[in-house]
Scaffold this motif. Structure first.
Motif, PDB file in Angstrom:
ATOM      1  N   THR A 270      14.498 -14.062  31.852  1.00  0.00           N
ATOM      2  CA  THR A 270      13.424 -14.709  31.100  1.00  0.00           C
ATOM      3  C   THR A 270      12.114 -14.687  31.880  1.00  0.00           C
ATOM      4  N   LEU A 271      12.185 -14.979  33.169  1.00  0.00           N
ATOM      5  CA  LEU A 271      10.979 -14.941  34.005  1.00  0.00           C
ATOM      6  C   LEU A 271      10.396 -13.534  34.072  1.00  0.00           C
ATOM      7  N   ILE A 272      11.278 -12.540  34.124  1.00  0.00           N
ATOM      8  CA  ILE A 272      10.803 -11.150  34.140  1.00  0.00           C
ATOM      9  C   ILE A 272       9.992 -10.859  32.879  1.00  0.00           C
ATOM     10  N   MET A 273      10.500 -11.288  31.717  1.00  0.00           N
ATOM     11  CA  MET A 273       9.790 -11.024  30.463  1.00  0.00           C
ATOM     12  C   MET A 273       8.460 -11.770  30.405  1.00  0.00           C
ATOM     13  N   ILE A 274       8.449 -13.022  30.844  1.00  0.00           N
ATOM     14  CA  ILE A 274       7.210 -13.803  30.807  1.00  0.00           C
ATOM     15  C   ILE A 274       6.173 -13.207  31.751  1.00  0.00           C
ATOM     16  N   ILE A 275       6.593 -12.875  32.970  1.00  0.00           N
ATOM     17  CA  ILE A 275       5.664 -12.293  33.943  1.00  0.00           C
ATOM     18  C   ILE A 275       5.196 -10.915  33.489  1.00  0.00           C
ATOM     19  N   SER A 276       6.128 -10.084  33.022  1.00  0.00           N
ATOM     20  CA  SER A 276       5.769  -8.742  32.554  1.00  0.00           C
ATOM     21  C   SER A 276       4.845  -8.799  31.353  1.00  0.00           C
ATOM     22  N   GLY A 277       5.138  -9.732  30.427  1.00  0.00           N
ATOM     23  CA  GLY A 277       4.266  -9.878  29.269  1.00  0.00           C
ATOM     24  C   GLY A 277       2.860 -10.282  29.661  1.00  0.00           C
ATOM     25  N   SER A 278       2.754 -11.140  30.667  1.00  0.00           N
ATOM     26  CA  SER A 278       1.438 -11.599  31.132  1.00  0.00           C
ATOM     27  C   SER A 278       0.692 -10.477  31.852  1.00  0.00           C
ATOM     28  N   ILE A 279       1.404  -9.730  32.709  1.00  0.00           N
ATOM     29  CA  ILE A 279       0.766  -8.613  33.421  1.00  0.00           C
ATOM     30  C   ILE A 279       0.321  -7.531  32.444  1.00  0.00           C
ATOM     31  N   THR A 280       1.203  -7.240  31.485  1.00  0.00           N
ATOM     32  CA  THR A 280       0.862  -6.230  30.481  1.00  0.00           C
ATOM     33  C   THR A 280      -0.366  -6.656  29.688  1.00  0.00           C
ATOM     34  N   PHE A 281      -0.476  -7.964  29.417  1.00  0.00           N
ATOM     35  CA  PHE A 281      -1.668  -8.489  28.732  1.00  0.00           C
ATOM     36  C   PHE A 281      -2.918  -8.205  29.551  1.00  0.00           C
ATOM     37  N   MET A 282      -2.855  -8.454  30.848  1.00  0.00           N
ATOM     38  CA  MET A 282      -4.031  -8.245  31.703  1.00  0.00           C
ATOM     39  C   MET A 282      -4.389  -6.767  31.787  1.00  0.00           C
TER      40      MET A 282
ATOM     41  N   ASN B 110       7.099  -3.511  30.000  1.00  0.00           N
ATOM     42  CA  ASN B 110       6.789  -2.314  30.777  1.00  0.00           C
ATOM     43  C   ASN B 110       8.095  -1.589  31.103  1.00  0.00           C
ATOM     44  N   LEU B 111       7.965  -0.443  31.719  1.00  0.00           N
ATOM     45  CA  LEU B 111       9.133   0.387  31.995  1.00  0.00           C
ATOM     46  C   LEU B 111      10.079  -0.278  32.981  1.00  0.00           C
ATOM     47  N   LEU B 112       9.543  -0.982  33.982  1.00  0.00           N
ATOM     48  CA  LEU B 112      10.391  -1.667  34.953  1.00  0.00           C
ATOM     49  C   LEU B 112      11.241  -2.726  34.269  1.00  0.00           C
ATOM     50  N   SER B 113      10.676  -3.460  33.340  1.00  0.00           N
ATOM     51  CA  SER B 113      11.429  -4.478  32.597  1.00  0.00           C
ATOM     52  C   SER B 113      12.556  -3.846  31.799  1.00  0.00           C
ATOM     53  N   LEU B 114      12.305  -2.672  31.235  1.00  0.00           N
ATOM     54  CA  LEU B 114      13.359  -1.962  30.499  1.00  0.00           C
ATOM     55  C   LEU B 114      14.495  -1.574  31.443  1.00  0.00           C
ATOM     56  N   PHE B 115      14.155  -1.087  32.629  1.00  0.00           N
ATOM     57  CA  PHE B 115      15.187  -0.724  33.604  1.00  0.00           C
ATOM     58  C   PHE B 115      16.028  -1.942  34.004  1.00  0.00           C
ATOM     59  N   ILE B 116      15.380  -3.088  34.138  1.00  0.00           N
ATOM     60  CA  ILE B 116      16.109  -4.313  34.481  1.00  0.00           C
ATOM     61  C   ILE B 116      17.056  -4.697  33.348  1.00  0.00           C
ATOM     62  N   LEU B 117      16.577  -4.597  32.117  1.00  0.00           N
ATOM     63  CA  LEU B 117      17.428  -4.892  30.958  1.00  0.00           C
ATOM     64  C   LEU B 117      18.628  -3.950  30.924  1.00  0.00           C
ATOM     65  N   LEU B 118      18.399  -2.668  31.126  1.00  0.00           N
ATOM     66  CA  LEU B 118      19.499  -1.704  31.112  1.00  0.00           C
ATOM     67  C   LEU B 118      20.474  -1.967  32.259  1.00  0.00           C
TER      68      LEU B 118
END
Length: 319
Positions: free
Chosen positions: A11-23, A255-263
């Protein structure tokens, strides 16, 4: 007892990634932050509260059947042959909303029933049969495939010993049914106004075209963080802002890193399946449907994926 799963980390990965992707993109889709947060909260509530969902879910399906009959099945000109019929039966929704609603709700029902031991297996079998019939009438191939998978899962949960004895014949029968349904829906003149199998190409499918375009339009600018919100993928005349694939859209939203973590978490779930509460086959419907529709990650349904993906055997449900 403390939850030792990786739900908090994910969950933290998604929140942080979503925020970084926003920036990076200069665009913010609040749902990319809200949905994982609420899914995590819902996961924690379900983990520590004993709930009987049998009568609530049965009532919900009765409501679905009445609604879809009144708004769609009672007005279609024919159960199988209806060329030119407007499938947009609700404002802003095509009839594909029917199998998505029926299948994902049944999948959620199965997950909750197994989790809470509500003894609703018989009800789930009956619902799975009705759903499969309605999916077949609606004619969406993704819906038919998922309806078939859920039907066999429901049968297995209802009579596991019988299914184990007949697993190979039933697996063959299930594969045969799925192949036959796809051939019928794809090539029969009854279903597709004169199309033959020679006229059909899987590469012309909207789902396939959208996913091919996703990869074809990648550049160094959007490879890691994905496309900007509202990017169009034109598939057979349809303007899509999604790819009909939850994993590609997850890459696009985060982002791509988040996808790799999910996989990695999914692979870990298979490798370490014995430490988790749910049998590994409960993950199969998610993996199939996530490759056919953009309906998971992020979505309000994700709380149920959290249960299957993260709950371990040593977790305690407090009543």
């Amino acid at each position: 007892k403390k939850d030792h799963s990786m739900a908090t980390f994910f969950t933290l990965i998604m929140i942080i990634s979503g925020s970084i992707t926003f920036m990076i993109k200069g665009q913010l889709n609040l749902f990319n932050i809200i949905f994982p947060t609420m899914s995590f909260i819902g996961y924690k509530i379900l983990l520590h509260e004993k709930i009987n969902v049998k009568y609530t879910m049965n009532t919900l399906f009765i409501f679905f059947y009445i609604l879809f009959y009144v708004k769609y099945f009672s007005v279609i000109p024919d159960f199988f042959y209806r060329p030119g019929f407007d499938e947009d039966f609700l404002v802003g929704s095509s009839s594909n909303a029917i199998p998505i609603a029926l299948n994902t709700t049944l999948y959620s029902y199965m997950i909750l029933n197994y989790f809470y031991k509500n003894n609703a297996e018989k009800s789930i079998v009956i619902i799975s049969i009705i759903n499969l019939l309605l999916n077949f009438i609606q004619q969406g191939r993704g819906g038919i495939l998922m309806g078939t998978v859920l039907f066999f899962l429901a049968i297995y949960n209802y009579t596991p010993n019988t299914i184990r004895k007949l697993k190979y014949p039933l697996a063959f029968i299930g594969l045969f049914i799925i192949v036959q349904l796809f051939i019928i829906v794809s090539s029969s003149p009854i279903f597709n106004s004169g199309l033959t199998i020679d006229d059909y190409s899987v590469l012309e499918e909207v789902r396939i075209v959208a996913q091919i375009l996703f990869f074809q339009q990648l550049t160094l600018d959007n490879f890691f963080f994905g496309y900007t919100e509202g990017t169009l993928f034109v598939a057979k005349g349809e303007l899509l802002t999604y790819t009909h694939n939850s994993f590609l859209d997850f890459w696009n939203h985060y982002n791509l890193l988040s996808l790799f973590i999910l996989l990695y978490l999914i692979i870990y779930r298979f490798v370490k399946k014995d430490i988790f509460y749910f049998p590994i086959y409960y993950l199969i419907p998610f993996l199939i449907y996530a490759n056919l529709e953009s309906i998971f990650l992020t979505n309000f349904r994700d709380v149920f994926i959290y249960l299957v993906l993260f709950v371990k055997r040593d977790s305690i449900i407090q009543s």
